[in-house]
Design a protein around this motif. Structure first.
Motif, mmCIF file in Angstrom:
data_model
loop_
_atom_site.group_PDB
_atom_site.id
_atom_site.type_symbol
_atom_site.label_atom_id
_atom_site.label_comp_id
_atom_site.label_asym_id
_atom_site.label_seq_id
_atom_site.Cartn_x
_atom_site.Cartn_y
_atom_site.Cartn_z
ATOM 1 N N THR A 128 -26.346 30.970 0.107
ATOM 2 C CA THR A 128 -27.143 31.817 -0.772
ATOM 3 C C THR A 128 -26.247 32.593 -1.734
ATOM 4 O O THR A 128 -26.554 32.706 -2.924
ATOM 5 C CB THR A 128 -28.038 32.759 0.058
ATOM 6 O OG1 THR A 128 -28.863 31.962 0.911
ATOM 7 C CG2 THR A 128 -28.910 33.626 -0.833
ATOM 8 N N ARG A 180 -25.939 32.511 -6.004
ATOM 9 C CA ARG A 180 -26.094 33.725 -6.821
ATOM 10 C C ARG A 180 -24.912 33.975 -7.752
ATOM 11 O O ARG A 180 -25.081 34.456 -8.861
ATOM 12 C CB ARG A 180 -26.317 34.932 -5.895
ATOM 13 C CG ARG A 180 -26.559 36.249 -6.625
ATOM 14 C CD ARG A 180 -27.804 36.140 -7.487
ATOM 15 N NE ARG A 180 -28.082 37.325 -8.274
ATOM 16 C CZ ARG A 180 -27.545 37.616 -9.441
ATOM 17 N NH1 ARG A 180 -26.621 36.842 -9.971
ATOM 18 N NH2 ARG A 180 -27.900 38.685 -10.102
ATOM 19 N N GLU A 187 -27.530 31.597 -10.344
ATOM 20 C CA GLU A 187 -28.936 31.962 -10.507
ATOM 21 C C GLU A 187 -29.083 33.477 -10.526
ATOM 22 O O GLU A 187 -28.272 34.190 -9.959
ATOM 23 C CB GLU A 187 -29.772 31.437 -9.339
ATOM 24 C CG GLU A 187 -29.967 29.957 -9.310
ATOM 25 C CD GLU A 187 -30.850 29.573 -8.141
ATOM 26 O OE1 GLU A 187 -32.018 29.996 -8.111
ATOM 27 O OE2 GLU A 187 -30.348 28.872 -7.256
ATOM 28 N N ARG A 188 -30.147 33.954 -11.130
ATOM 29 C CA ARG A 188 -30.437 35.386 -11.185
ATOM 30 C C ARG A 188 -31.576 35.697 -10.232
ATOM 31 O O ARG A 188 -32.698 35.254 -10.460
ATOM 32 C CB ARG A 188 -30.817 35.804 -12.606
ATOM 33 C CG ARG A 188 -29.734 35.530 -13.606
ATOM 34 C CD ARG A 188 -28.620 36.536 -13.445
ATOM 35 N NE ARG A 188 -27.571 36.271 -14.410
ATOM 36 C CZ ARG A 188 -26.302 36.266 -14.092
ATOM 37 N NH1 ARG A 188 -25.907 36.498 -12.863
ATOM 38 N NH2 ARG A 188 -25.383 36.034 -15.005
ATOM 39 N N PHE A 204 -32.737 37.108 -2.176
ATOM 40 C CA PHE A 204 -31.500 36.866 -1.438
ATOM 41 C C PHE A 204 -31.791 36.835 0.065
ATOM 42 O O PHE A 204 -31.420 35.891 0.763
ATOM 43 C CB PHE A 204 -30.489 37.966 -1.781
ATOM 44 C CG PHE A 204 -29.083 37.704 -1.326
ATOM 45 C CD1 PHE A 204 -28.229 36.905 -2.070
ATOM 46 C CD2 PHE A 204 -28.595 38.275 -0.166
ATOM 47 C CE1 PHE A 204 -26.914 36.680 -1.668
ATOM 48 C CE2 PHE A 204 -27.281 38.062 0.248
ATOM 49 C CZ PHE A 204 -26.450 37.248 -0.513
ATOM 50 N N LEU A 238 -22.750 40.949 -8.459
ATOM 51 C CA LEU A 238 -24.101 40.985 -7.890
ATOM 52 C C LEU A 238 -24.906 42.143 -8.472
ATOM 53 O O LEU A 238 -24.343 43.182 -8.814
ATOM 54 C CB LEU A 238 -24.016 41.142 -6.366
ATOM 55 C CG LEU A 238 -23.323 40.018 -5.609
ATOM 56 C CD1 LEU A 238 -23.135 40.400 -4.151
ATOM 57 C CD2 LEU A 238 -24.094 38.712 -5.741
#
Length: 135
Positions: A32, A36, A70-71, A77, A119
């Motif tokens: 994950t 991100r 990716e946003r 998340f 992040l």
């Protein structure tokens, strides 16, 4: 840090029943995270981890085929980690903190600072809370 030590730390800190659960938690979190952050940042982080663990950062096509960078925020998340690890979202949030804490301890040169800076603030707060943070 070697693979067995990394997984053992995740298992102990997350209070998981066995190594398989710790492997699954680590894989879910790092996949994950790899989805991100940018591919280059994921590669730099992966290079500092045991090979089997670092490869999880490079498996970005696993969730929906969208790839790295990716946003998405904290809720997505945590949802992705829960889905991949087969746990409920509160446990997924805790697992994410534990895996990120062990990852930080296993790396050097400020790479985790760069990861955290990339992040969004809600995800950053989650993953920097440590294993004693709240969900």
């Amino acid at each position: 840090m070697q693979h067995d030590e990394f997984i053992g730390q995740v298992q102990a800190r997350a209070r998981l029943a066995g190594r398989a659960e710790a492997e699954r938690a680590t894989r879910a979190t790092l996949e994950t995270l790899g989805e991100r952050v940018s591919e280059g940042l994921a590669d730099h982080l992966a290079a500092q981890l045991p090979h089997e663990i670092g490869e999880n950062l490079r498996r970005t096509e696993v969730y929906g085929g969208l790839g790295a960078g990716e946003r998405f925020g904290r809720d997505e998340f945590v949802h992705r980690i829960a889905d991949k690890a087969g746990v409920k979202e509160p446990q997924a949030a805790y697992i994410a903190r534990v895996v990120m804490e062990v990852t930080s301890e296993a790396t050097q040169g400020g790479i985790m600072n760069k990861v955290c800076e990339s992040l969004p603030s809600d995800v950053r707060e989650l993953v920097t809370a440590g294993s004693r943070g709240s969900a």
